[in-house]
Design a protein around this motif. Sequence first.
Motif, PDB file in Angstrom:
ATOM      1  N   ALA A  54      39.810  38.347  33.968  1.00 41.72           N
ATOM      2  CA  ALA A  54      40.804  39.428  34.356  1.00 41.72           C
ATOM      3  C   ALA A  54      40.175  40.586  33.867  1.00 41.72           C
ATOM      4  O   ALA A  54      40.258  41.852  34.441  1.00 41.72           O
ATOM      5  CB  ALA A  54      42.077  39.077  33.561  1.00 41.72           C
ATOM      6  N   GLU A  55      39.545  40.634  32.603  1.00 44.47           N
ATOM      7  CA  GLU A  55      39.052  42.176  32.144  1.00 44.47           C
ATOM      8  C   GLU A  55      37.756  42.386  32.952  1.00 44.47           C
ATOM      9  O   GLU A  55      37.791  43.627  33.410  1.00 44.47           O
ATOM     10  CB  GLU A  55      38.660  41.754  30.778  1.00 44.47           C
ATOM     11  CG  GLU A  55      37.951  43.039  29.977  1.00 44.47           C
ATOM     12  CD  GLU A  55      39.044  44.308  30.126  1.00 44.47           C
ATOM     13  OE1 GLU A  55      38.392  45.366  29.924  1.00 44.47           O
ATOM     14  OE2 GLU A  55      40.032  44.028  30.192  1.00 44.47           O
ATOM     15  N   ALA A  56      36.857  41.425  33.426  1.00 47.98           N
ATOM     16  CA  ALA A  56      35.936  41.765  34.359  1.00 47.98           C
ATOM     17  C   ALA A  56      36.404  42.393  35.634  1.00 47.98           C
ATOM     18  O   ALA A  56      35.938  43.341  36.125  1.00 47.98           O
ATOM     19  CB  ALA A  56      34.813  40.687  34.478  1.00 47.98           C
ATOM     20  N   THR A  57      37.527  41.757  36.015  1.00 44.32           N
ATOM     21  CA  THR A  57      38.081  42.293  37.606  1.00 44.32           C
ATOM     22  C   THR A  57      38.719  43.658  37.207  1.00 44.32           C
ATOM     23  O   THR A  57      38.546  44.513  38.149  1.00 44.32           O
ATOM     24  CB  THR A  57      39.202  41.378  37.749  1.00 44.32           C
ATOM     25  OG1 THR A  57      38.715  40.044  37.975  1.00 44.32           O
ATOM     26  CG2 THR A  57      39.995  41.787  39.153  1.00 44.32           C
ATOM     27  N   ARG A  58      39.389  43.828  36.182  1.00 43.17           N
ATOM     28  CA  ARG A  58      39.858  45.372  35.948  1.00 43.17           C
ATOM     29  C   ARG A  58      38.692  46.391  35.998  1.00 43.17           C
ATOM     30  O   ARG A  58      38.848  47.527  36.584  1.00 43.17           O
ATOM     31  CB  ARG A  58      40.512  45.418  34.480  1.00 43.17           C
ATOM     32  CG  ARG A  58      41.908  44.853  34.603  1.00 43.17           C
ATOM     33  CD  ARG A  58      42.759  45.036  33.164  1.00 43.17           C
ATOM     34  NE  ARG A  58      43.605  44.130  33.124  1.00 43.17           N
ATOM     35  CZ  ARG A  58      43.780  42.800  32.598  1.00 43.17           C
ATOM     36  NH1 ARG A  58      42.594  42.437  31.949  1.00 43.17           N
ATOM     37  NH2 ARG A  58      44.830  42.018  32.686  1.00 43.17           N
ATOM     38  N   LYS A  59      37.721  46.031  35.178  1.00 41.69           N
ATOM     39  CA  LYS A  59      36.539  46.907  34.941  1.00 41.69           C
ATOM     40  C   LYS A  59      36.009  47.092  36.210  1.00 41.69           C
ATOM     41  O   LYS A  59      35.566  48.304  36.834  1.00 41.69           O
ATOM     42  CB  LYS A  59      35.171  46.308  34.226  1.00 41.69           C
ATOM     43  CG  LYS A  59      35.938  46.347  32.771  1.00 41.69           C
ATOM     44  CD  LYS A  59      34.757  45.844  31.749  1.00 41.69           C
ATOM     45  CE  LYS A  59      35.167  45.928  30.361  1.00 41.69           C
ATOM     46  NZ  LYS A  59      34.099  45.290  29.732  1.00 41.69           N
ATOM     47  N   LEU A  60      35.911  46.069  37.241  1.00 39.77           N
ATOM     48  CA  LEU A  60      35.232  46.347  38.756  1.00 39.77           C
ATOM     49  C   LEU A  60      36.177  47.045  39.515  1.00 39.77           C
ATOM     50  O   LEU A  60      35.560  47.916  40.048  1.00 39.77           O
ATOM     51  CB  LEU A  60      35.055  44.789  39.404  1.00 39.77           C
ATOM     52  CG  LEU A  60      34.690  45.029  40.756  1.00 39.77           C
ATOM     53  CD1 LEU A  60      33.439  45.244  40.933  1.00 39.77           C
ATOM     54  CD2 LEU A  60      34.894  43.316  41.387  1.00 39.77           C
TER      55      LEU A  60
END
Length: 77
Positions: A54-60
């Motif tokens: 989820a965090e990687a998705t937010r950053k992306l």
Amino acid sequence: MCRSIKTLRPPVTPEVEDEDIRAAALQYVRKVSGFRAPAAHNKEAFDQAVEEVAEATRKLLDALVVRGAAASHSHAS
């Protein structure tokens, strides 16, 4: 309820909520692990993976520049 991972970037999805990001992360981890719900001894690893995806998705989503889209997109952080 089983949800398919959907495109979250604008303009396809102009309003992205944390719930949308977490649902996509959960589906990804379920698919990769092969488990709909983890056994008790795997729950911590499973939940941690969901949070990291989820965090990687937010950053992306924050980093993407989409031509023709509004200058900024909105999602709950």
